[in-house]
Write a protein that holds these residues in place. Structure first.
Motif, PDB file in Angstrom:
ATOM      1  N   ARG A  75       0.714  -1.209   0.018  1.00 23.96           N
ATOM      2  CA  ARG A  75      -0.078   0.143  -0.024  1.00 23.96           C
ATOM      3  C   ARG A  75       0.907   1.078   0.067  1.00 23.96           C
ATOM      4  O   ARG A  75       2.008   1.105   0.560  1.00 23.96           O
ATOM      5  CB  ARG A  75      -0.792   0.008   1.265  1.00 23.96           C
ATOM      6  N   PHE A  76       0.424   2.166  -0.538  1.00 24.59           N
ATOM      7  CA  PHE A  76       1.119   3.519  -0.748  1.00 24.59           C
ATOM      8  C   PHE A  76       0.377   4.392   0.424  1.00 24.59           C
ATOM      9  O   PHE A  76      -0.643   4.036   0.891  1.00 24.59           O
ATOM     10  CB  PHE A  76       0.650   4.311  -2.015  1.00 24.59           C
ATOM     11  N   PRO A  77       0.997   5.443   0.857  1.00 23.24           N
ATOM     12  CA  PRO A  77       0.586   6.353   1.923  1.00 23.24           C
ATOM     13  C   PRO A  77      -0.568   7.001   1.572  1.00 23.24           C
ATOM     14  O   PRO A  77      -1.065   7.249   0.351  1.00 23.24           O
ATOM     15  CB  PRO A  77       1.518   7.246   2.401  1.00 23.24           C
ATOM     16  N   ALA A  78      -1.510   7.344   2.520  1.00 23.28           N
ATOM     17  CA  ALA A  78      -2.599   8.039   2.166  1.00 23.28           C
ATOM     18  C   ALA A  78      -2.437   9.106   1.557  1.00 23.28           C
ATOM     19  O   ALA A  78      -1.568   9.926   1.771  1.00 23.28           O
ATOM     20  CB  ALA A  78      -3.794   8.374   3.617  1.00 23.28           C
ATOM     21  N   ASN A  79      -3.216   9.644   0.594  1.00 23.72           N
ATOM     22  CA  ASN A  79      -3.283  11.065  -0.230  1.00 23.72           C
ATOM     23  C   ASN A  79      -2.244  10.930  -1.193  1.00 23.72           C
ATOM     24  O   ASN A  79      -1.966  12.123  -1.709  1.00 23.72           O
ATOM     25  CB  ASN A  79      -3.056  12.010   0.890  1.00 23.72           C
ATOM     26  N   ALA A  80      -1.490  10.125  -1.430  1.00 24.08           N
ATOM     27  CA  ALA A  80      -0.555   9.865  -2.516  1.00 24.08           C
ATOM     28  C   ALA A  80      -1.276   9.197  -3.777  1.00 24.08           C
ATOM     29  O   ALA A  80      -2.168   8.586  -3.904  1.00 24.08           O
ATOM     30  CB  ALA A  80       0.553   8.674  -1.935  1.00 24.08           C
ATOM     31  N   THR A  81      -0.738  10.017  -4.830  1.00 30.18           N
ATOM     32  CA  THR A  81      -1.090   9.987  -6.237  1.00 30.18           C
ATOM     33  C   THR A  81      -0.190   8.880  -6.901  1.00 30.18           C
ATOM     34  O   THR A  81       1.061   8.982  -6.938  1.00 30.18           O
ATOM     35  CB  THR A  81      -0.996  11.147  -6.951  1.00 30.18           C
ATOM     36  N   VAL A  82      -0.789   7.644  -7.350  1.00 27.69           N
ATOM     37  CA  VAL A  82      -0.134   6.798  -7.970  1.00 27.69           C
ATOM     38  C   VAL A  82      -0.801   6.198  -9.282  1.00 27.69           C
ATOM     39  O   VAL A  82      -1.890   6.054  -9.440  1.00 27.69           O
ATOM     40  CB  VAL A  82      -0.102   5.595  -7.093  1.00 27.69           C
ATOM     41  N   ARG A  83       0.198   6.535 -10.244  1.00 23.68           N
ATOM     42  CA  ARG A  83      -0.158   6.056 -11.566  1.00 23.68           C
ATOM     43  C   ARG A  83       0.629   4.788 -12.072  1.00 23.68           C
ATOM     44  O   ARG A  83       2.069   5.069 -12.106  1.00 23.68           O
ATOM     45  CB  ARG A  83      -0.107   7.266 -12.596  1.00 23.68           C
ATOM     46  N   PRO A  84       0.232   3.730 -12.667  1.00 23.03           N
ATOM     47  CA  PRO A  84       1.104   2.685 -12.807  1.00 23.03           C
ATOM     48  C   PRO A  84       2.040   2.910 -13.831  1.00 23.03           C
ATOM     49  O   PRO A  84       1.892   3.809 -14.819  1.00 23.03           O
ATOM     50  CB  PRO A  84      -0.065   1.750 -13.278  1.00 23.03           C
ATOM     51  N   SER A  85       3.204   2.586 -13.655  1.00 19.26           N
ATOM     52  CA  SER A  85       4.280   2.555 -14.603  1.00 19.26           C
ATOM     53  C   SER A  85       4.260   1.750 -15.774  1.00 19.26           C
ATOM     54  O   SER A  85       3.443   0.718 -15.631  1.00 19.26           O
ATOM     55  CB  SER A  85       5.803   2.378 -13.989  1.00 19.26           C
ATOM     56  N   TYR A  86       4.803   2.174 -16.766  1.00 17.66           N
ATOM     57  CA  TYR A  86       4.786   1.382 -18.142  1.00 17.66           C
ATOM     58  C   TYR A  86       6.046   0.457 -17.879  1.00 17.66           C
ATOM     59  O   TYR A  86       7.039   0.996 -17.987  1.00 17.66           O
ATOM     60  CB  TYR A  86       4.858   2.237 -19.512  1.00 17.66           C
ATOM     61  N   ASN A  87       5.762  -0.704 -18.087  1.00 20.99           N
ATOM     62  CA  ASN A  87       6.941  -1.752 -17.871  1.00 20.99           C
ATOM     63  C   ASN A  87       6.720  -2.960 -18.982  1.00 20.99           C
ATOM     64  O   ASN A  87       5.696  -3.218 -19.253  1.00 20.99           O
ATOM     65  CB  ASN A  87       6.925  -2.407 -16.430  1.00 20.99           C
ATOM     66  N   ILE A  88       7.886  -3.399 -19.187  1.00 17.07           N
ATOM     67  CA  ILE A  88       7.863  -4.732 -20.068  1.00 17.07           C
ATOM     68  C   ILE A  88       8.775  -5.741 -19.306  1.00 17.07           C
ATOM     69  O   ILE A  88       9.485  -5.580 -18.294  1.00 17.07           O
ATOM     70  CB  ILE A  88       8.681  -4.499 -21.352  1.00 17.07           C
ATOM     71  N   SER A 359      13.265  15.844  -8.862  1.00 20.49           N
ATOM     72  CA  SER A 359      12.272  14.757  -9.328  1.00 20.49           C
ATOM     73  C   SER A 359      12.412  13.605  -8.626  1.00 20.49           C
ATOM     74  O   SER A 359      11.737  12.524  -8.769  1.00 20.49           O
ATOM     75  CB  SER A 359      12.359  14.513 -11.029  1.00 20.49           C
ATOM     76  N   GLY A 360      13.474  13.610  -7.759  1.00 19.61           N
ATOM     77  CA  GLY A 360      13.797  12.333  -7.023  1.00 19.61           C
ATOM     78  C   GLY A 360      12.999  12.305  -5.604  1.00 19.61           C
ATOM     79  O   GLY A 360      13.682  11.481  -4.627  1.00 19.61           O
ATOM     80  N   GLY A 361      12.187  13.436  -5.317  1.00 18.45           N
ATOM     81  CA  GLY A 361      11.487  13.349  -4.078  1.00 18.45           C
ATOM     82  C   GLY A 361      10.198  13.132  -3.889  1.00 18.45           C
ATOM     83  O   GLY A 361       9.662  12.603  -4.841  1.00 18.45           O
ATOM     84  N   SER A 362       9.378  13.815  -3.259  1.00 15.88           N
ATOM     85  CA  SER A 362       7.895  13.721  -2.962  1.00 15.88           C
ATOM     86  C   SER A 362       7.384  15.209  -3.000  1.00 15.88           C
ATOM     87  O   SER A 362       8.023  15.789  -1.862  1.00 15.88           O
ATOM     88  CB  SER A 362       7.502  12.987  -1.894  1.00 15.88           C
ATOM     89  N   LEU A 363       6.689  15.776  -3.533  1.00 13.55           N
ATOM     90  CA  LEU A 363       6.070  16.871  -3.388  1.00 13.55           C
ATOM     91  C   LEU A 363       4.597  16.932  -2.755  1.00 13.55           C
ATOM     92  O   LEU A 363       3.984  16.004  -3.109  1.00 13.55           O
ATOM     93  CB  LEU A 363       5.617  17.433  -4.698  1.00 13.55           C
ATOM     94  N   VAL A 364       4.524  17.691  -1.623  1.00 13.84           N
ATOM     95  CA  VAL A 364       3.533  17.459  -0.706  1.00 13.84           C
ATOM     96  C   VAL A 364       2.858  19.035  -0.724  1.00 13.84           C
ATOM     97  O   VAL A 364       3.624  20.086  -0.629  1.00 13.84           O
ATOM     98  CB  VAL A 364       3.945  17.160   0.638  1.00 13.84           C
ATOM     99  N   VAL A 365       1.637  18.993  -0.878  1.00 15.33           N
ATOM    100  CA  VAL A 365       0.819  20.171  -0.906  1.00 15.33           C
ATOM    101  C   VAL A 365      -0.463  20.077  -0.090  1.00 15.33           C
ATOM    102  O   VAL A 365      -1.235  18.984  -0.094  1.00 15.33           O
ATOM    103  CB  VAL A 365       0.413  20.625  -2.360  1.00 15.33           C
ATOM    104  N   LEU A 424       4.318  11.655  -5.923  1.00 18.14           N
ATOM    105  CA  LEU A 424       5.591  10.635  -5.762  1.00 18.14           C
ATOM    106  C   LEU A 424       6.503  10.916  -6.903  1.00 18.14           C
ATOM    107  O   LEU A 424       5.989  10.852  -8.151  1.00 18.14           O
ATOM    108  CB  LEU A 424       5.386   9.233  -5.629  1.00 18.14           C
ATOM    109  N   TYR A 425       7.708  11.286  -6.738  1.00 15.52           N
ATOM    110  CA  TYR A 425       8.669  11.549  -7.887  1.00 15.52           C
ATOM    111  C   TYR A 425       8.011  12.698  -8.848  1.00 15.52           C
ATOM    112  O   TYR A 425       7.658  12.156 -10.069  1.00 15.52           O
ATOM    113  CB  TYR A 425       8.971  10.153  -8.615  1.00 15.52           C
ATOM    114  N   PRO A 426       7.757  13.809  -8.483  1.00 16.46           N
ATOM    115  CA  PRO A 426       7.161  14.577  -9.531  1.00 16.46           C
ATOM    116  C   PRO A 426       8.037  15.024 -10.783  1.00 16.46           C
ATOM    117  O   PRO A 426       9.323  15.184 -10.718  1.00 16.46           O
ATOM    118  CB  PRO A 426       6.865  15.937  -8.742  1.00 16.46           C
ATOM    119  N   GLN A 427       7.594  14.812 -11.881  1.00 14.17           N
ATOM    120  CA  GLN A 427       8.290  15.193 -13.126  1.00 14.17           C
ATOM    121  C   GLN A 427       8.859  16.311 -13.178  1.00 14.17           C
ATOM    122  O   GLN A 427       8.289  17.590 -12.805  1.00 14.17           O
ATOM    123  CB  GLN A 427       7.405  14.871 -14.313  1.00 14.17           C
TER     124      GLN A 427
END
Length: 735
Positions: A75-88, A359-365, A424-427
């Motif tokens: 599980r990810f932390p509450a209020n975290a936005t997660v979009r599945p990564s593209y993988n092969i 981009s290697g951290g977490s943006l919190v608003v 998480l990891y903002p572009q």
């Protein structure tokens, strides 16, 4: 058009089984501007030894930031936005090497990241040197094909272009200015060389992974074709590809027109506001009419402000970026921590994350609504966090999306006054926070209402510092830095917030007690050593028992932790005491002369200390002294046996009741230590190791010398007469 190909390569990395993000190997590439084709060359290989088995390698791709992955399904932390990564997946079965190509047409220019890893780790604790792991290697190379003379569209000017054939699509670009609220692209006068019906496909935008928001429209016939975009990316080149769908040998002539709708920004900042950079934000600056916290404006001023706000499409709020540390940024509002939000136009805050190292951290608003500032109980402040361009139509659509980005929505109301968003990891890009007041009965209900919202925004390496059951680690790939959480005590997840397999506090206390109190089994060995006059050996066992107890008390992953000194010092002393205890026990069994024994004690201890400093976890740090001491012991026993002309030790009772049980316990202890320990059973298997080693020492210590009398405590209590008698004898000898 002139195409130029370029090649970028990075060194291969050895893959690891996955247990946390630090096990994933990261590759960082930068795609140049005007790239029309991107090709990844992925090479995976494995060793040729018998320990190498069939393996599946997972490779993740993402534009703008490292991929957010979840191979363990935690599980990810509450209020975290997660979009599945593209993988092969890349399979290594019968072949030793696998080569895979991944093509991306019209990729977005900028940072691209690849992360590769093996399946989930088994959790077995392997002693370094006992087994040779199979090496699985992975290397990523990048080929790009770019245009050196890509045509540029001038806004508002129709430009004629020709598509030579369907195999050679037309690529053009247009620069999107700042404060562009919308864009309209038109295709006119479409004529084929064969004078037939025109059929073309228009693709606006570039591909970004894991999600791509390209806009595609198919135009047929001679009618004009158009496509409208809301909130296009500001201050960026927008690629447009037009390809023919007609006959192979037919060319197509078209006219292209790009136009923009300008957005007039309003700003609450003034020249006097910049003086607040050197002031505390506890109150307004005296004499500044535009400062935060000023007196309530009159009715006439309020009406003039409302009319001014109608002429603006957004209200800018000045934000200062304050760099604190690596991947650590705080955003401070220049005027006041709270911003005014109305229903006429959105309030906009710029969060700058375009340095390439953010981009290697977490943006919190976080948003906090001042309930007393909203007169309507059913009013809601809707917010949207987006990259590249802001959302300017929150009151109309409320879908929090721009032309090429799906934003992250937030909302606060008098019934729910707080809201938090974790990206998480903002572009790498300019990020925007848009806020607007929404009323359920329409905009007219909110015209006279203004809400005050306190905004907290910051960039942190790890959200909440990974919590009490995690450790935030700063990772590096060449010059790029990013952070990840390493969890303990059974906790998991991106920020160590998943307690599905977490140890309870009672289990943590039990583990600590087992690992520490099991060292008390050295007390019988110490007592036997003291009783048999092996005082040096007894002191070493005491040293080992002390530091092993407090090292394991400090090494616990949960809340039951006690460190009496630095962790590294405790670990080194524990390892040193363990190896030296084995060394002196075997040498004591060899029955060599005392002077030689103590020389070997000191010399061996110094060499062991040196080897532990070089490699603390190497198996030969323990096996080397053991084997050398065994050689000395066997040589000494052979010497004693030849000298006495019978087996040494000569007593069968010594063999049956002491040596054989001690050797058996030692072999069982080594087997448990080397082959049975895992992350799950460590606390009791390692405790068994403590007990077995301590008991084997008590069995293996040889009996005391025959000429030495046992400790007679009753005689020691009357030592005053004995001392006097010795003095008389000494005086008599002198006279």
């Amino acid at each position: 058009s002139l195409y130029v190909s370029e090649y970028f390569s990075q060194s291969a990395q050895k893959l690891s089984f996955y247990s946390w993000y630090g096990n994933a190997k990261l590759f960082h590439f930068r795609v140049p501007e005007d790239t029309v084709l991107l090709r990844w060359l992925l090479q995976a290989s494995r060793g040729k030894g018998p320990e190498c088995t069939n393996m599946e390698i997972t490779v993740h791709f993402r534009y703008g930031a490292p991929p957010v992955i979840n191979p363990l399904g935690t599980r990810f932390p509450a209020n975290a936005t997660v979009r599945p990564s593209y993988n092969i997946s890349i399979a290594l079965s019968s072949a030793v090497q696998n080569t895979t190509f991944v093509n991306v047409t019209t990729p977005a220019a900028g940072d691209w990241f690849i992360a590769a890893h093996l399946p989930e780790a088994a959790g077995r604790i392997e002693v370094k040197g006992f087994s040779t792991p199979c090496p699985y290697m992975f290397q990523a190379d990048m080929f790009v094909l770019r245009l050196t003379d890509m045509p540029v569209l001038e806004p508002g000017a129709a430009v004629p272009q020709t598509i030579i054939s369907p195999a050679k699509p037309l690529h053009v670009k247009v620069f999107v200015p700042k404060h562009a609220a919308g864009m309209r692209f038109e295709l006119r006068s479409c004529i084929t060389s064969e004078k037939k019906a025109c059929a073309v496909r228009v693709v606006l935008g570039s591909i970004t992974l894991p999600q791509s928001f390209q806009r595609i429209v198919t135009c047929t016939g001679n009618v004009n074709c158009s496509l409208a975009l809301d909130s296009p990316p500001w201050e960026k080149w927008l690629q447009i590809m037009v390809e023919s769908l007609g006959a192979a040998n037919a060319s197509v002539s078209v006219e292209m027109l790009a136009s923009f709708t300008a957005c007039r920004p309003g700003s609450t900042s003034s020249f006097l506001d910049f003086s607040s950079l050197n002031q505390s934000q506890t109150g307004p600056r005296p004499g500044s009419a535009g400062a935060a916290g000023s007196s309530t404006p009159s009715t006439g001023e309020a009406s003039r402000n409302a009319s001014d706000q109608r002429s603006f499409c957004l209200q800018n709020q000045p934000v200062v970026r304050e760099d604190l540390d690596v991947v650590s940024v705080r955003y401070r509002l220049l005027n006041s921590p709270s911003v005014p939000v109305n229903s006429l136009s959105p309030t906009l805050l710029l969060l700058n994350l375009n340095t390439g190292m953010d981009s290697g951290g977490s943006l919190v608003v976080s948003l906090l609504l001042n309930k007393t500032s909203v007169s309507l109980a059913n009013a809601t402040v809707v917010a949207c966090v987006s990259a590249a361009s802001p959302v300017l139509s929150l009151n109309a659509t409320q879908n929090c999306s721009t032309a090429f980005f799906q934003g992250y929505p937030l909302s606060v109301s008098p019934s729910s006054a707080e809201a938090t968003l974790i990206v998480l990891y903002p572009q790498t890009d300019d990020w925007f926070l848009s806020l607007q007041l929404i009323c359920p009965k329409g905009q007219g209900e909110c015209n006279a209402t203004e809400a005050k919202v306190t905004v907290f925004a910051y960039l942190t390496p790890c959200f909440n510092d990974c919590g009490p059951y995690g450790q935030c680690s700063l990772l590096r790939r060449h010059g790029y830095l990013y952070a990840g959480c390493s969890c303990k005590a059974g906790w998991g997840g991106w920020s160590c917030t998943d307690d599905t397999k977490a140890q309870s506090v009672s289990a943590q206390n039990l583990a600590t007690l087992l690992l520490t109190l099991s060292n008390l089994m050295f007390l019988p060995a110490i007592a036997v050593a003291v009783y048999r006059y092996y005082l040096v050996e007894a002191s070493i066992y005491t040293y080992t028992m002390f530091f092993s107890t407090f090292y394991h008390a400090c090494d616990q992953p949960g809340v039951a932790v006690m460190c009496i000194m630095d962790y590294d010092t405790l670990q080194y002393c524990d390892f040193l005491g363990s190896v030296v205890s084995i060394w002196v026990t075997i040498l004591c069994m060899s029955r060599v002369k005392k002077i030689l024994k103590y020389v070997l004690f000191v010399l061996g201890t110094l060499l062991i200390a040196m080897s532990l400093q070089l490699d603390r976890r190497g198996v030969w740090n323990m096996m080397g002294p053991c084997l050398f001491a065994l050689v000395i012991m066997i040589a000494a026993w052979v010497y004693h046996g030849v000298k006495r002309r019978h087996c040494y030790p000569s007593s069968w009772k010594r063999w049956v009741f002491y040596l054989l049980p001690g050797i058996t316990l030692a072999f069982i202890a080594i087997s448990v230590y080397a082959f049975m320990e895992t992350n799950e059973n460590y606390y009791y298997t390692h405790s068994i190791w403590h007990v077995l080693v301590a008991c084997s020492v008590a069995f293996l210590l040889p009996p005391r010398d025959k000429h030495k009398k046992p400790w007679a405590w009753s005689q020691k209590l009357t030592c005053r007469y004995q001392i006097c008698q010795n003095d008389r004898e000494e005086l008599y000898a002198v006279t």
